[in-house]
Design a protein around this motif. Structure first.
Motif, PDB file in Angstrom:
ATOM      1  N   PHE A  93     -16.732   7.262   5.221  1.00 40.59           N
ATOM      2  CA  PHE A  93     -16.889   5.818   5.349  1.00 40.59           C
ATOM      3  C   PHE A  93     -15.704   5.095   4.710  1.00 40.59           C
ATOM      4  CE2 PHE A  93     -18.160   1.574   4.408  1.00 40.59           C
ATOM      5  CZ  PHE A  93     -19.031   1.207   5.427  1.00 40.59           C
ATOM      6  N   LEU A  94     -15.347   5.477   3.483  1.00 35.61           N
ATOM      7  CA  LEU A  94     -14.228   4.835   2.784  1.00 35.61           C
ATOM      8  C   LEU A  94     -12.930   4.973   3.585  1.00 35.61           C
ATOM      9  CD1 LEU A  94     -14.967   6.023  -0.865  1.00 35.61           C
ATOM     10  CD2 LEU A  94     -15.162   3.677  -0.010  1.00 35.61           C
ATOM     11  N   LEU A  95     -12.658   6.180   4.067  1.00 36.09           N
ATOM     12  CA  LEU A  95     -11.411   6.399   4.802  1.00 36.09           C
ATOM     13  C   LEU A  95     -11.413   5.653   6.132  1.00 36.09           C
ATOM     14  CD1 LEU A  95     -10.797  10.137   3.963  1.00 36.09           C
ATOM     15  CD2 LEU A  95      -9.384   8.183   3.264  1.00 36.09           C
ATOM     16  N   ALA A  96     -12.552   5.611   6.803  1.00 36.23           N
ATOM     17  CA  ALA A  96     -12.622   4.856   8.067  1.00 36.23           C
ATOM     18  C   ALA A  96     -12.342   3.380   7.811  1.00 36.23           C
ATOM     19  CB  ALA A  96     -13.988   5.041   8.717  1.00 36.23           C
ATOM     20  N   ARG A  97     -12.880   2.869   6.743  1.00 34.54           N
ATOM     21  CA  ARG A  97     -12.665   1.456   6.398  1.00 34.54           C
ATOM     22  C   ARG A  97     -11.196   1.198   6.058  1.00 34.54           C
ATOM     23  NH1 ARG A  97     -12.721  -3.526   6.713  1.00 34.54           N
ATOM     24  NH2 ARG A  97     -13.593  -4.825   5.090  1.00 34.54           N
ATOM     25  N   GLY A 117       0.806  -1.209   0.000  1.00 36.74           N
ATOM     26  CA  GLY A 117       0.000   0.000   0.000  1.00 36.74           C
ATOM     27  C   GLY A 117       0.838   1.258   0.000  1.00 36.74           C
ATOM     28  N   LEU A 118       0.162   2.406   0.079  1.00 34.24           N
ATOM     29  CA  LEU A 118       0.809   3.713   0.054  1.00 34.24           C
ATOM     30  C   LEU A 118       0.379   4.549   1.252  1.00 34.24           C
ATOM     31  CD1 LEU A 118       0.259   4.759  -3.691  1.00 34.24           C
ATOM     32  CD2 LEU A 118       2.346   3.837  -2.686  1.00 34.24           C
ATOM     33  N   THR A 119       1.239   5.460   1.649  1.00 39.48           N
ATOM     34  CA  THR A 119       0.859   6.445   2.652  1.00 39.48           C
ATOM     35  C   THR A 119      -0.059   7.477   1.999  1.00 39.48           C
ATOM     36  OG1 THR A 119       2.682   7.954   2.179  1.00 39.48           O
ATOM     37  CG2 THR A 119       3.110   6.187   3.800  1.00 39.48           C
ATOM     38  N   TRP A 120      -0.751   8.249   2.814  1.00 40.06           N
ATOM     39  CA  TRP A 120      -1.612   9.316   2.293  1.00 40.06           C
ATOM     40  C   TRP A 120      -0.786  10.315   1.484  1.00 40.06           C
ATOM     41  CZ3 TRP A 120      -6.366  10.513   1.147  1.00 40.06           C
ATOM     42  CH2 TRP A 120      -6.737  11.846   0.988  1.00 40.06           C
ATOM     43  N   GLN A 121       0.376  10.705   1.986  1.00 37.58           N
ATOM     44  CA  GLN A 121       1.207  11.689   1.276  1.00 37.58           C
ATOM     45  C   GLN A 121       1.688  11.164  -0.063  1.00 37.58           C
ATOM     46  OE1 GLN A 121       1.403  14.839   2.019  1.00 37.58           O
ATOM     47  NE2 GLN A 121       0.118  14.407   3.789  1.00 37.58           N
ATOM     48  N   VAL A 177     -11.236  13.610  -0.393  1.00 36.38           N
ATOM     49  CA  VAL A 177     -11.858  12.464  -1.047  1.00 36.38           C
ATOM     50  C   VAL A 177     -13.300  12.798  -1.435  1.00 36.38           C
ATOM     51  CG1 VAL A 177     -12.576  10.059  -0.772  1.00 36.38           C
ATOM     52  CG2 VAL A 177     -10.335  10.791   0.053  1.00 36.38           C
ATOM     53  N   GLY A 178     -14.010  13.517  -0.568  1.00 34.80           N
ATOM     54  CA  GLY A 178     -15.381  13.920  -0.889  1.00 34.80           C
ATOM     55  C   GLY A 178     -15.436  14.802  -2.123  1.00 34.80           C
ATOM     56  N   ALA A 179     -14.498  15.744  -2.242  1.00 39.14           N
ATOM     57  CA  ALA A 179     -14.455  16.614  -3.423  1.00 39.14           C
ATOM     58  C   ALA A 179     -14.160  15.795  -4.676  1.00 39.14           C
ATOM     59  CB  ALA A 179     -13.397  17.698  -3.224  1.00 39.14           C
ATOM     60  N   ALA A 180     -13.287  14.805  -4.564  1.00 38.22           N
ATOM     61  CA  ALA A 180     -12.979  13.944  -5.712  1.00 38.22           C
ATOM     62  C   ALA A 180     -14.209  13.145  -6.123  1.00 38.22           C
ATOM     63  CB  ALA A 180     -11.815  13.017  -5.382  1.00 38.22           C
ATOM     64  N   LEU A 181     -14.940  12.605  -5.142  1.00 41.33           N
ATOM     65  CA  LEU A 181     -16.160  11.867  -5.455  1.00 41.33           C
ATOM     66  C   LEU A 181     -17.171  12.755  -6.177  1.00 41.33           C
ATOM     67  CD1 LEU A 181     -16.551   9.843  -2.143  1.00 41.33           C
ATOM     68  CD2 LEU A 181     -16.207   8.858  -4.423  1.00 41.33           C
ATOM     69  N   ALA A 182     -17.369  13.967  -5.665  1.00 44.79           N
ATOM     70  CA  ALA A 182     -18.311  14.889  -6.303  1.00 44.79           C
ATOM     71  C   ALA A 182     -17.853  15.241  -7.714  1.00 44.79           C
ATOM     72  CB  ALA A 182     -18.472  16.148  -5.451  1.00 44.79           C
ATOM     73  N   ALA A 183     -16.544  15.377  -7.915  1.00 44.52           N
ATOM     74  CA  ALA A 183     -16.009  15.734  -9.235  1.00 44.52           C
ATOM     75  C   ALA A 183     -16.263  14.650 -10.279  1.00 44.52           C
ATOM     76  CB  ALA A 183     -14.518  16.026  -9.133  1.00 44.52           C
ATOM     77  N   VAL A 184     -16.357  13.384  -9.837  1.00 48.46           N
ATOM     78  CA  VAL A 184     -16.598  12.310 -10.803  1.00 48.46           C
ATOM     79  C   VAL A 184     -18.071  11.924 -10.892  1.00 48.46           C
ATOM     80  CG1 VAL A 184     -14.255  11.400 -10.598  1.00 48.46           C
ATOM     81  CG2 VAL A 184     -16.094  10.403  -9.195  1.00 48.46           C
ATOM     82  N   GLY A 185     -18.944  12.667 -10.209  1.00 46.70           N
ATOM     83  CA  GLY A 185     -20.381  12.461 -10.378  1.00 46.70           C
ATOM     84  C   GLY A 185     -21.142  11.947  -9.188  1.00 46.70           C
ATOM     85  N   ALA A 186     -20.488  11.769  -8.046  1.00 46.78           N
ATOM     86  CA  ALA A 186     -21.221  11.352  -6.850  1.00 46.78           C
ATOM     87  C   ALA A 186     -22.103  12.505  -6.376  1.00 46.78           C
ATOM     88  CB  ALA A 186     -20.248  10.955  -5.747  1.00 46.78           C
ATOM     89  N   GLY A 203      -7.872  16.849   6.844  1.00 48.17           N
ATOM     90  CA  GLY A 203      -8.433  17.294   5.568  1.00 48.17           C
ATOM     91  C   GLY A 203      -8.696  16.176   4.571  1.00 48.17           C
ATOM     92  N   ALA A 204      -8.313  14.930   4.894  1.00 51.40           N
ATOM     93  CA  ALA A 204      -8.459  13.823   3.951  1.00 51.40           C
ATOM     94  C   ALA A 204      -9.915  13.573   3.544  1.00 51.40           C
ATOM     95  CB  ALA A 204      -7.819  12.560   4.511  1.00 51.40           C
ATOM     96  N   PRO A 205     -10.885  13.545   4.480  1.00 47.51           N
ATOM     97  CA  PRO A 205     -12.266  13.303   4.047  1.00 47.51           C
ATOM     98  C   PRO A 205     -12.784  14.373   3.082  1.00 47.51           C
ATOM     99  CG  PRO A 205     -12.072  12.930   6.402  1.00 47.51           C
ATOM    100  CD  PRO A 205     -10.773  13.550   5.947  1.00 47.51           C
TER     101      PRO A 205
END
Length: 197
Positions: free
Chosen positions: A175-179, A108-112, A155-164, A150-152
């Motif tokens: 939810f995704l980040l908690a998981r 896996g990868l770190t957040w950074q 990720v939320g902005a990215a989801l909205a950008a792709v149509g969520a 600031g991670a949620p």
């Protein structure tokens, strides 16, 4: 294998790619296909193409320094999985860093490091250039138990950008980040492949 980047804009793609993270996790209500901007019919229709044993879609995420990850939907009969291959300039072969089969395995990868790849597209290379799509393609690689506050939102902005849907993107991101951050991935001495180890 064939370039799969054209599938990113199709309804149902992001649910197919990200719902596996959600699993059967207790506590909070699990996101459904509509949380990613599609519905069950969209997800099923695209899954037929995405999981076709005759066609292994490949998604390339390359940074300007030549480092990158190739996401491969390994559609072998009785051996389905999603492989994440780390590519480096000057190396002939990619190195598998994460595999999603029935479970997840790998470094896996770190957040950074995830952000470093997402935010620095090699605009002259073939593959995915949009930072939101790059972040979401790489999100299953997250193996960092301590993401910043600031991670949620990111990720939320990215989801909205792709149509969520904008009204649920934040809760889906949380939810995704908690998981992802609750999984035990690696030895505490581990370092990300991007760190040079």
């Amino acid at each position: 294998m064939a370039a799969g980047e054209s599938m990113l804009s199709r309804p149902g793609f992001w649910a197919n790619h990200l719902l596996g993270i959600c699993g059967d996790w207790g506590g909070a209500e699990r996101p459904g296909p509509e949380s990613f901007g599609g519905d069950g019919a969209d997800v099923d229709a695209l899954a037929d193409t995405l999981l076709d044993p005759g066609w292994w879609p490949v998604f390339r995420v390359t940074a300007s320094n030549g480092l990158g990850v190739v996401v491969v939907y390994r559609n072998a009969v009785e051996d389905y999985g999603i492989d994440h291959l780390f590519v480096e300039p000057g190396r002939d072969a990619a190195r598998r860093i994460v595999t999603w089969d029935a479970d997840v395995s790998g470094a896996g990868l770190t957040w950074q490091d995830l952000l470093a790849l997402a935010d620095d597209p090699a605009t002259t290379a073939e593959g995915v250039h949009d930072p939101a799509a790059r972040l979401l393609l790489l999100l299953p690689l997250l193996a960092d138990p301590a993401v910043p506050d600031g991670a949620p939102a990111r990720v939320g902005a990215a989801l909205a950008a792709v149509g969520a849907p904008e009204d649920t993107a934040a809760s889906t991101a949380e939810f995704l980040l908690a998981r992802l951050t609750s999984r035990a991935w690696h030895d505490p001495a581990w370092t990300s492949p991007l760190s040079g180890s």
